[in-house]
Design an enzyme around this catalytic site. Structure first.
Site, PDB file in Angstrom:
ATOM      1  N   LYS A 159      40.057  -8.386 -48.033  1.00 29.38           N
ATOM      2  CA  LYS A 159      41.023  -9.291 -48.474  1.00 29.38           C
ATOM      3  C   LYS A 159      41.684  -8.982 -50.295  1.00 29.38           C
ATOM      4  O   LYS A 159      40.561  -8.564 -50.764  1.00 29.38           O
ATOM      5  CB  LYS A 159      40.863 -10.554 -48.565  1.00 29.38           C
ATOM      6  CG  LYS A 159      41.710 -11.813 -48.783  1.00 29.38           C
ATOM      7  CD  LYS A 159      40.981 -13.351 -48.514  1.00 29.38           C
ATOM      8  CE  LYS A 159      41.801 -14.376 -48.860  1.00 29.38           C
ATOM      9  NZ  LYS A 159      41.458 -15.587 -48.685  1.00 29.38           N
ATOM     10  N   SER A 176      43.842 -17.987 -45.562  1.00 27.48           N
ATOM     11  CA  SER A 176      44.523 -17.292 -46.385  1.00 27.48           C
ATOM     12  C   SER A 176      44.211 -15.568 -45.987  1.00 27.48           C
ATOM     13  O   SER A 176      44.908 -14.946 -46.485  1.00 27.48           O
ATOM     14  CB  SER A 176      44.197 -17.499 -47.883  1.00 27.48           C
ATOM     15  OG  SER A 176      42.731 -17.296 -47.638  1.00 27.48           O
ATOM     16  N   SER A 219      40.186 -20.560 -44.180  1.00 26.96           N
ATOM     17  CA  SER A 219      40.967 -19.231 -44.507  1.00 26.96           C
ATOM     18  C   SER A 219      40.325 -17.998 -43.781  1.00 26.96           C
ATOM     19  O   SER A 219      40.963 -16.938 -43.883  1.00 26.96           O
ATOM     20  CB  SER A 219      40.940 -18.586 -46.125  1.00 26.96           C
ATOM     21  OG  SER A 219      41.685 -19.929 -46.875  1.00 26.96           O
TER      22      SER A 219
END
Length: 488
Positions: A116, A186, A210
């Site tokens: 990420k 996310s 997330s």
């Protein structure tokens, strides 16, 4: 390096003996040198590792296959912010050379992965998908990135997310099962990229859903480990006391392999726990016989989408057939206020992190809720923040008492992508607040709308990821959902 891929395959003299000498985990794996390159992108980490160790598959060939897959589907999915093509090929050549020299590092050696874009990567932009950090290039790697690289894994790039991990939007990343549907947030790029076959594992972050939410919506496995199990050093924070860093993969077994590398105390991160780290793969074949499984009372979950509730009930039937015992439980009354307490803690801590950016770059924030959230957080008093943390402490104590009566808790995980839920129970943020480990595992597909992934969540006691994996692997072994692939 001039060594050819053909030379790598030629070096497989004695590969049968090598395979026979592998650990029991790999002993039953088939090695198929004739597998089409187009299918390589959906190998499990386990199977790819068998082929690489036996010199039936070159890390360079595997990385080239993944890059070809990225070229094919990334224009549709938009999983990446930064693709590190040249770095990946260089690392693959290095891995090939090391393995040829007999320096095999383990099951992640030569395996493409992604992180990420909150994870610091030395010499590579780390943007958090925000104009505020559009040109930020760290001088060092996050601890989890270092650990993956030291295990021989190959970084393919940095994945997409909503600005500063705030919100449930994928920020332009599309769901590989239906490109018109959302991925959740996310860790959107991680989940979509795994589902689309663009890498084999990823490291994400989870503040209130997330990792687990996007994993559920994209049909992959995502684990939020126990708070403190994995270092957050070098990972940009949304909320330091509820943020968790954890692995995302396509199978439960692959997830355990990744956590073996990611987990462990880090002196650079005061929040990491100095506790032993087991080999998580050893727990996989415990089975579910005799396991005590807690489930929420019906009133807490009846607002979930009907397809998700059916997937949940079907999963419980599988566990009962495997010999598990189902125990219905109620949550403590503090659950009713923990949503508000969670949000107070989250935006207060975010305000602290963003304070220097608001002072110097406030105008650069994108058209998202981030700036509004952190400005609101700055207005909350210390007394209000501490009261929220006090309520959280009471909630944790009550949840520990409830969990003493069973081995794992299983809940519905999410709803089909883009659908709504009216359930009383939020299956995500309560376990960020407690810090208990939770894992999303594929559990079927929706009928209305059709063809979207469904998932269950398995939650364990603190630092008992082994039992979470045992339950997840037992269920996965009995079901076909992890074997399904989207059509892109």
């Amino acid at each position: 390096m001039s060594i050819s891929r053909r030379g790598f395959l030629a070096a497989s003299i004695g590969a049968v003996a090598l395979r026979d000498a592998l650990t029991p985990m790999y002993a039953d794996a088939a090695v198929d040198a004739q597998q089409p390159v187009g299918e390589l992108c959906y190998l499990s980490i386990r199977d790819a590792a068998v082929r690489i160790r036996a010199r039936k598959l070159s890390p360079v060939e595997l990385t080239q296959a993944i890059l070809a897959r990225i070229d094919q589907v990334e224009p549709k999915v938009h999983a990446f912010i930064t693709l590190t093509r040249d770095i990946a090929l260089e690392a693959a050549r290095s891995a090939e050379k090391e393995i040829m020299a007999g320096r095999y590092l383990g099951p992640l050696h030569g395996i493409p992965f992604a992180v990420k874009d909150t994870h610091y990567t030395r010499g590579i932009r780390t943007t958090c998908a925000s104009p505020v950090l559009a040109d930020f290039v760290p001088s060092f790697d996050a601890t989890v990135v270092t650990r993956l690289k030291n295990a021989g894994a190959i970084l393919m790039g940095k994945t997409n997310l909503p600005e500063f991990s705030s919100g449930s939007s994928g920020n332009g990343t599309n769901n590989p099962w239906n490109l018109t549907k959302p991925t959740g947030g996310s860790s959107a790029g991680n989940a979509a990229g795994l589902g689309a076959g663009m890498f084999f594992g990823a490291s994400g972050g989870d503040t209130g859903a997330s990792i687990r939410g996007p994993a559920a919506l994209c049909g992959v496995v995502g684990l939020k480990p126990t708070y403190g199990r994995v270092s957050g050093y070098g990972v940009m924070k949304l909320s330091w006391s509820v943020d968790h860093v954890g692995p995302m993969t396509r199978t439960v077994e692959d997830n355990a392999l990744l956590l073996n590398v990611l987990a462990g105390h880090d002196p650079e991160d005061w929040a990491t726990a100095d506790v032993p780290v087991p080999d998580y793969t050893r727990a996989l074949r415990r089975g579910a016989r005799g396991m005590r499984i807690g489930i929420p009372k019906r009133a807490l979950i009846e607002g979930f989408h009907p397809d998700e509730l059916k997937a949940f009930e079907d999963a419980l039937t599988v566990f009962q057939k495997l010999g598990a015992r189902i125990i219905e439980i109620d949550f403590p009354p503090t659950l009713a206020v923990m949503g508000s307490a969670h949000n107070i803690i989250r935006i207060c801590e975010a305000a602290s992190y963003h304070e220097p950016f608001l002072a110097t770059k406030a105008g650069l924030y994108g058209p998202t809720a981030v700036r509004a959230d952190v400005e609101a957080g700055a207005l909350i008093t210390a007394g209000q923040y501490l009261r929220a943390q006090k309520m959280r402490k009471i909630f944790v104590k009550q949840m520990l008492a409830i969990f003493s009566g069973f081995d794992v808790l299983i809940t519905p995980e999410s709803v089909p992508a883009g659908e709504q839920t009216r359930a009383v129970l939020n299956p995500h943020s309560p376990f960020n607040d407690t810090g208990f480990p939770g894992m999303a595992v594929p559990a079927g597909f929706s009928t209305s709308p059709a063809g979207l992934p469904l998932s269950i969540q398995i939650v364990g006691k603190p630092f008992d990821e082994e039992t979470v994996y045992a339950a997840g692997f037992a269920y996965e072994t009995e079901t076909p959902w992890h074997e399904k692939r989207p059509t892109l």
